[in-house]
Motif scaffolding. Structure first.
Motif, PDB file in Angstrom:
ATOM      1  N   GLN A  96       0.945  -1.312  -0.148  1.00 58.40           N
ATOM      2  CA  GLN A  96      -0.104   0.023  -0.036  1.00 58.40           C
ATOM      3  C   GLN A  96       0.907   1.400   0.185  1.00 58.40           C
ATOM      4  OE1 GLN A  96      -2.458  -1.201   3.213  1.00 58.40           O
ATOM      5  NE2 GLN A  96      -4.176  -1.667   1.760  1.00 58.40           N
ATOM      6  N   LYS A  97       2.021   1.270   0.472  1.00 56.78           N
ATOM      7  CA  LYS A  97       3.139   2.425   0.479  1.00 56.78           C
ATOM      8  C   LYS A  97       3.727   2.271  -0.873  1.00 56.78           C
ATOM      9  CE  LYS A  97       4.026   2.238   5.440  1.00 56.78           C
ATOM     10  NZ  LYS A  97       4.394   1.026   6.303  1.00 56.78           N
ATOM     11  N   ALA A  98       3.652   1.235  -1.715  1.00 56.00           N
ATOM     12  CA  ALA A  98       4.553   1.313  -2.988  1.00 56.00           C
ATOM     13  C   ALA A  98       3.424   1.948  -4.135  1.00 56.00           C
ATOM     14  CB  ALA A  98       4.880   0.095  -3.462  1.00 56.00           C
ATOM     15  N   GLU A  99       4.083   2.450  -5.125  1.00 55.37           N
ATOM     16  CA  GLU A  99       3.403   3.056  -6.225  1.00 55.37           C
ATOM     17  C   GLU A  99       2.082   2.193  -6.730  1.00 55.37           C
ATOM     18  OE1 GLU A  99       3.946   4.493 -10.713  1.00 55.37           O
ATOM     19  OE2 GLU A  99       5.744   4.083  -9.680  1.00 55.37           O
ATOM     20  N   GLN A 100       0.943   2.692  -6.887  1.00 60.59           N
ATOM     21  CA  GLN A 100      -0.116   1.746  -7.226  1.00 60.59           C
ATOM     22  C   GLN A 100      -0.226   1.592  -8.339  1.00 60.59           C
ATOM     23  OE1 GLN A 100      -2.322   0.688  -4.081  1.00 60.59           O
ATOM     24  NE2 GLN A 100      -0.255   1.310  -3.406  1.00 60.59           N
ATOM     25  N   THR A 101       0.484   0.536  -9.088  1.00 65.30           N
ATOM     26  CA  THR A 101       0.494   0.022 -10.424  1.00 65.30           C
ATOM     27  C   THR A 101      -0.961  -0.911 -10.369  1.00 65.30           C
ATOM     28  OG1 THR A 101       1.710  -1.700  -9.983  1.00 65.30           O
ATOM     29  CG2 THR A 101       2.790   0.548 -10.834  1.00 65.30           C
ATOM     30  N   PRO A 102      -1.213  -1.138 -11.599  1.00 68.29           N
ATOM     31  CA  PRO A 102      -2.380  -2.268 -11.623  1.00 68.29           C
ATOM     32  C   PRO A 102      -1.927  -3.597 -10.983  1.00 68.29           C
ATOM     33  CG  PRO A 102      -2.240  -1.266 -13.735  1.00 68.29           C
ATOM     34  CD  PRO A 102      -1.056  -0.673 -13.093  1.00 68.29           C
ATOM     35  N   GLU A 103      -0.752  -4.020 -11.278  1.00 73.27           N
ATOM     36  CA  GLU A 103      -0.174  -5.063 -10.498  1.00 73.27           C
ATOM     37  C   GLU A 103      -0.146  -5.176  -9.227  1.00 73.27           C
ATOM     38  OE1 GLU A 103       1.789  -3.436 -12.993  1.00 73.27           O
ATOM     39  OE2 GLU A 103       1.098  -4.693 -14.700  1.00 73.27           O
ATOM     40  N   ILE A 104       0.328  -4.189  -8.513  1.00 69.74           N
ATOM     41  CA  ILE A 104       0.355  -4.105  -7.171  1.00 69.74           C
ATOM     42  C   ILE A 104      -1.095  -4.030  -6.542  1.00 69.74           C
ATOM     43  CG2 ILE A 104       1.014  -2.295  -5.158  1.00 69.74           C
ATOM     44  CD1 ILE A 104       3.680  -3.281  -6.333  1.00 69.74           C
ATOM     45  N   LEU A 105      -1.872  -3.190  -7.225  1.00 72.09           N
ATOM     46  CA  LEU A 105      -3.357  -3.307  -6.578  1.00 72.09           C
ATOM     47  C   LEU A 105      -3.892  -4.619  -6.986  1.00 72.09           C
ATOM     48  CD1 LEU A 105      -4.565   0.077  -8.337  1.00 72.09           C
ATOM     49  CD2 LEU A 105      -4.430  -0.637  -5.795  1.00 72.09           C
ATOM     50  N   ALA A 106      -3.541  -5.421  -7.832  1.00 75.68           N
ATOM     51  CA  ALA A 106      -4.307  -6.629  -8.191  1.00 75.68           C
ATOM     52  C   ALA A 106      -3.703  -7.458  -6.804  1.00 75.68           C
ATOM     53  CB  ALA A 106      -3.873  -7.242  -9.287  1.00 75.68           C
ATOM     54  N   LYS A 107      -2.406  -7.508  -6.591  1.00 72.66           N
ATOM     55  CA  LYS A 107      -1.653  -8.177  -5.674  1.00 72.66           C
ATOM     56  C   LYS A 107      -2.351  -7.942  -4.029  1.00 72.66           C
ATOM     57  CE  LYS A 107       1.383 -11.380  -4.208  1.00 72.66           C
ATOM     58  NZ  LYS A 107       0.853 -12.584  -4.516  1.00 72.66           N
TER      59      LYS A 107
END
Ligand code: SAM
Length: 225
Positions: free
Chosen positions: A200-211
């Motif tokens: 949640q602290k990382a940049e909210q790319t689609p991959e990060i959001l999906a994970k």
């Protein structure tokens, strides 16, 4: 004396079985099975020379060379036509390695009635392999030894249905809900929580959001159990 982990594996070997123990290392398990008149005979398979030598040494020391054959081979290649193996034990490896061993020489499974598998991690892939290859889980054990948690899966031929959650947790283990099971999954849920916070602290790319969503679902589903 056998470890509690291997002793529990041994408990699931049927009386008078012909056993192949794959990745046998010191061949402690086959020696125990034959000494205790559980197995009629056994094969100890090892792919690495050092452990293979240890297995040969142990079988000689225990004077079991007439009942236990030690073979230097990759996985189920240790089983030869005519061995008439009825049960296979594979213990002390990760789930993915155990399934890759089962997949590599499928013909060696012919005539085998029971698999007793003890993954150190990722038991889920074994349950998925079992589902796809017409093996069903007849029993499961989770146990704690030397501060490590181990799972044991006992499979026989047949069909079963497993939910996504049962693939992860184990249908029998989920049902039993032992203290060890509880502490294992409480710890996992905590760790997923930490990973999710970091995501949640990382940049909210689609991959990060999906994970992050996937983790949230897991945390909720397993947390509920
Ligand atoms: N089964 C014993 C136990 O549970 O205590 C030994 C476990 S030891 C951690 C794993 C053993 O599996 C090692 O001795 C390793 O050499 C062997 N092994 C790994 N991959 C194998 C393969 N494809 N075929 C046969 N043995 C393998």
């Amino acid at each position: 004396k056998l470890s509690k982990r291997l002793e529990t594996v041994a408990k699931f070997v049927p009386q008078d079985a012909i056993v192949a123990d794959i990745g046998s290392d010191h061949a402690y398990l086959p020696c125990y099975l034959v000494h205790n008149n559980i197995a009629k005979s056994a094969i100890a398979g090892e792919v690495v020379k050092g452990p293979y030598d240890s297995a040969c040494h142990e079988v000689q020391k225990e004077q079991l060379t007439n009942k236990i054959t030690v073979r230097l081979a990759d996985g189920l290649a240790a089983i030869q036509p005519g061995d008439e193996v009825t049960a296979i034990t594979i213990a002390g490896m990760g789930g993915p390695l155990i399934t890759s061993i089962l997949e590599k020489h499928p013909l060696a499974l012919e005539g085998v009635e029971r698999l007793i598998l003890q993954p150190n991690i990722h038991a889920k892939v074994i349950r998925e392999w079992a589902l796809q290859n017409s093996w069903k889980i007849i029993d499961e054990v989770i146990l704690l030894e030397d501060e490590k948690i181990y799972e044991i899966l006992v499979l026989e031929r047949g069909e079963m249905n497993l939910s996504e959650l049962e693939k992860l947790l184990g249908p029998v283990l989920k049902q039993q809900h032992s203290d060890v099971f509880h502490s294992k999954w409480t710890r996992e849920v905590e760790q997923w929580g930490h990973v999710r916070e970091a995501l949640q602290k990382a940049e909210q790319t689609p991959e990060i959001l999906a994970k992050s969503d996937e983790l949230a679902n897991l945390i909720e589903a397993v947390g509920e159990v």
